[in-house]
Write a protein that holds these residues in place. Sequence first.
Motif, mmCIF file in Angstrom:
data_model
loop_
_atom_site.group_PDB
_atom_site.id
_atom_site.type_symbol
_atom_site.label_atom_id
_atom_site.label_comp_id
_atom_site.label_asym_id
_atom_site.label_seq_id
_atom_site.Cartn_x
_atom_site.Cartn_y
_atom_site.Cartn_z
ATOM 1 N N LYS A 45 -9.362 -20.648 49.818
ATOM 2 C CA LYS A 45 -10.727 -20.213 50.137
ATOM 3 C C LYS A 45 -10.720 -19.340 51.383
ATOM 4 O O LYS A 45 -9.949 -19.577 52.316
ATOM 5 C CB LYS A 45 -11.653 -21.406 50.406
ATOM 6 C CG LYS A 45 -11.911 -22.289 49.206
ATOM 7 C CD LYS A 45 -12.875 -21.639 48.248
ATOM 8 C CE LYS A 45 -13.237 -22.614 47.140
ATOM 9 N NZ LYS A 45 -14.064 -21.956 46.122
ATOM 10 N N TYR A 47 -13.676 -17.674 54.091
ATOM 11 C CA TYR A 47 -15.073 -17.705 54.505
ATOM 12 C C TYR A 47 -15.325 -16.606 55.522
ATOM 13 O O TYR A 47 -14.559 -16.459 56.483
ATOM 14 C CB TYR A 47 -15.409 -19.056 55.154
ATOM 15 C CG TYR A 47 -15.168 -20.235 54.246
ATOM 16 C CD1 TYR A 47 -16.154 -20.682 53.372
ATOM 17 C CD2 TYR A 47 -13.934 -20.898 54.257
ATOM 18 C CE1 TYR A 47 -15.921 -21.770 52.534
ATOM 19 C CE2 TYR A 47 -13.703 -21.977 53.422
ATOM 20 C CZ TYR A 47 -14.693 -22.407 52.562
ATOM 21 O OH TYR A 47 -14.456 -23.477 51.737
ATOM 22 N N THR A 57 -18.330 -16.776 50.740
ATOM 23 C CA THR A 57 -17.144 -17.563 50.415
ATOM 24 C C THR A 57 -16.429 -16.896 49.245
ATOM 25 O O THR A 57 -17.072 -16.449 48.294
ATOM 26 C CB THR A 57 -17.538 -19.004 50.018
ATOM 27 O OG1 THR A 57 -18.285 -19.590 51.079
ATOM 28 C CG2 THR A 57 -16.315 -19.852 49.700
#
Length: 167
Positions: A45, A47, A57
Amino acid sequence: MQRRMLLTGLSALALLSACGGDSTKFKNYNGAPVTQIQVFKKDRKMYLFSGDQVVKTYDIALGGQPVGPKQFEGDGRTPEGVYYIDGRNPNSAYHLSIRVSYPNPQQVAFAESKGRNPGGDIFIHGENNADKRGKKDWTAGCIAVTDAQIEEIYSMVLNGTPIFIYP
């Protein structure tokens, strides 16, 4: 005289627009400024933050050997640590790309102490389907997103933005 100036101006405009390349991949962003990027390798991930608020995201792909920090050229790992966005490539083989400031002086010194090169050219970039070959993690150490996502990121993230890359 006015007609000649008008034709000259239109000709110049036509030349400039012809040199601009694929303007469809360059987006405008008018939202909150992105003040930092955080990447969590284990979770795949990324962000984008404005202050303490997550603005966006993304699911990501990493280097082919994603566990552990990058140490040497060709190790297939994505770096870990604090870096900065320090460049952009509008003509990237991976659609668009923004450069991460790896390696830092300590990483260079460590690699050299082992008689190795620390590598470099770490980017957040779009896709290159020839390299993916159906793999989850397919880059040489970069952080990859889709082409549509890198267009968005490219417009949102400025040079100098800090990027924190966690295991």
